[in-house]
Design a protein around this motif. Sequence first.
Motif, mmCIF file in Angstrom:
data_model
loop_
_atom_site.group_PDB
_atom_site.id
_atom_site.type_symbol
_atom_site.label_atom_id
_atom_site.label_comp_id
_atom_site.label_asym_id
_atom_site.label_seq_id
_atom_site.Cartn_x
_atom_site.Cartn_y
_atom_site.Cartn_z
ATOM 1 N N UNK A 56 4.392 3.329 -11.953
ATOM 2 C CA UNK A 56 5.614 3.506 -11.165
ATOM 3 C C UNK A 56 6.270 2.161 -10.871
ATOM 4 N N UNK A 57 5.455 1.164 -10.584
ATOM 5 C CA UNK A 57 5.984 -0.164 -10.291
ATOM 6 C C UNK A 57 6.668 -0.771 -11.513
ATOM 7 N N UNK A 58 6.061 -0.601 -12.670
ATOM 8 C CA UNK A 58 6.687 -1.104 -13.901
ATOM 9 C C UNK A 58 8.053 -0.442 -14.113
ATOM 10 N N UNK A 59 8.109 0.862 -13.905
ATOM 11 C CA UNK A 59 9.369 1.598 -14.100
ATOM 12 C C UNK A 59 10.455 1.097 -13.147
ATOM 13 N N UNK A 60 10.063 0.778 -11.916
ATOM 14 C CA UNK A 60 11.040 0.442 -10.877
ATOM 15 C C UNK A 60 11.258 -1.061 -10.705
ATOM 16 N N UNK A 61 10.578 -1.883 -11.493
ATOM 17 C CA UNK A 61 10.812 -3.320 -11.433
ATOM 18 C C UNK A 61 10.046 -4.046 -10.347
ATOM 19 N N UNK A 62 8.889 -3.501 -9.931
ATOM 20 C CA UNK A 62 8.039 -4.167 -8.944
ATOM 21 C C UNK A 62 6.802 -4.717 -9.645
ATOM 22 N N UNK A 63 6.259 -5.785 -9.093
ATOM 23 C CA UNK A 63 4.930 -6.229 -9.512
ATOM 24 C C UNK A 63 4.028 -6.293 -8.295
ATOM 25 N N UNK A 64 2.739 -6.500 -8.544
ATOM 26 C CA UNK A 64 1.749 -6.454 -7.477
ATOM 27 C C UNK A 64 1.383 -7.852 -6.993
ATOM 28 N N UNK A 65 1.273 -7.994 -5.677
ATOM 29 C CA UNK A 65 0.644 -9.161 -5.057
ATOM 30 C C UNK A 65 -0.632 -8.600 -4.449
ATOM 31 N N UNK A 116 0.808 -1.223 0.000
ATOM 32 C CA UNK A 116 0.000 0.000 0.000
ATOM 33 C C UNK A 116 0.842 1.275 0.000
ATOM 34 N N UNK A 117 1.985 1.241 -0.695
ATOM 35 C CA UNK A 117 2.764 2.472 -0.898
ATOM 36 C C UNK A 117 2.250 3.151 -2.154
ATOM 37 N N UNK A 118 2.256 4.488 -2.143
ATOM 38 C CA UNK A 118 1.831 5.196 -3.347
ATOM 39 C C UNK A 118 3.006 5.308 -4.324
ATOM 40 N N UNK A 177 8.242 -5.943 -5.017
ATOM 41 C CA UNK A 177 6.791 -6.112 -5.009
ATOM 42 C C UNK A 177 6.095 -5.046 -4.182
ATOM 43 N N UNK A 178 4.812 -4.860 -4.512
ATOM 44 C CA UNK A 178 3.908 -4.035 -3.723
ATOM 45 C C UNK A 178 2.656 -4.875 -3.495
ATOM 46 N N UNK A 179 2.074 -4.752 -2.298
ATOM 47 C CA UNK A 179 0.859 -5.519 -2.002
ATOM 48 C C UNK A 179 -0.303 -4.561 -1.727
ATOM 49 N N UNK A 180 -1.095 -4.267 -2.755
ATOM 50 C CA UNK A 180 -2.222 -3.351 -2.603
ATOM 51 C C UNK A 180 -3.556 -4.094 -2.658
ATOM 52 N N UNK A 181 -4.600 -3.408 -2.231
ATOM 53 C CA UNK A 181 -5.950 -3.902 -2.482
ATOM 54 C C UNK A 181 -6.260 -3.657 -3.966
ATOM 55 N N UNK A 182 -6.855 -4.658 -4.624
ATOM 56 C CA UNK A 182 -7.171 -4.505 -6.049
ATOM 57 C C UNK A 182 -8.276 -5.486 -6.403
ATOM 58 N N UNK A 207 -3.424 3.861 0.141
ATOM 59 C CA UNK A 207 -3.212 4.129 1.563
ATOM 60 C C UNK A 207 -1.862 4.786 1.806
ATOM 61 N N UNK A 208 -1.905 5.969 2.356
ATOM 62 C CA UNK A 208 -0.694 6.707 2.722
ATOM 63 C C UNK A 208 -1.022 7.446 4.012
#
Length: 333
Positions: A194-203, A153-155, A175-180, A327-328
């Motif tokens: 932002x995640x694509x640019x920085x090499x993260x994917x979502x769980x 839940x980081x922006x 990785x980032x773990x958001x509600x989706x 969430x921030x």
Amino acid sequence: MKYRYLGNSGLKITEITYGNWLTHGSQVESDTAKACVRAALDHGITSFDTADVYANTAAESVLGEALKGERRESLEIFTKVYFPTGPKGANDSGLSRKHIMESINGSLRRLGTDYVDLYQAHRFDVETPLEETMQAFADVVRQGKALYIGVSEWNAEQIRAGAKLARELGFQLISNQPQYSMLWRVIEDEVVPASREEGLSQIVWSPVAQGVLTGKYLPGAPVPEGSRATDTKGGQDMISRFMTDDVLTRVQSLAPIAGELGLTMAQLAVAWVLQNDNVAAAIIGASRPEQIAENVQASGVEIPAELLGRIDEALGDIVESDPSHTRAPAGRP
């Protein structure tokens, strides 16, 4: 069961991941929790997500006990740090070096393992310098207590700042773990790019919107006994935003679409989040083993573009897409 790479790393995780928030150590008895973990393993799930705060550490202990005897190298175990545990003293929450170092040791002890595959910052901590947090995570990795680091839940701005510091310190956020879900799409406009640019994917968590997308809640009808909407330990509060007649009516209109694909509504919901190519996994929970047997059928499903469009039309303006809802928090809970 399909596997996907997690972020820009070599780690593969099951695209259906088992999570024990609101269940283990809380909603369900230990024997049932263990049966759910066994069902997950039997259906090919090898990735398991928990957190120290779930049931005030009890969920980690239950998961550790349920996985005892399994080949450790064949599992991917994730946990998190940030929220207060124990007596909730001055240093019992947040992402300070002290809290991170003490929390990872407690999590490993409860999980019965020497390391976790993924250690996640459960929220962004505005009260601790980000440099301190990332240095502590770097040390956790170097000590071999966690193989990879993620966030939850980081922006977009926080993800970029954290990823930059991680690279400077010799590791990466993956990785980032958001509600989706179909109903909650706040990550799409900013967090995902932002995640694509920085090499993260979502769980992603709550792909069925706390159960609303299963279709079991009917407009104008009493909520089913024993459902999430009756859970006074937290589930009731989480689901309340979706429990309006407008939302529930529109959700019912998804049933024919699920039927065309030969899916239940729950399977459609899980399959929908997996159509996003930045999503590595959908987390499912369960209070009964049969729920796992149903939801794993969403693995590998491809939803045609025409049906994705019909889903959007059916839900219309009830979908929440405002990125400011990521969430921030202004301070710690």
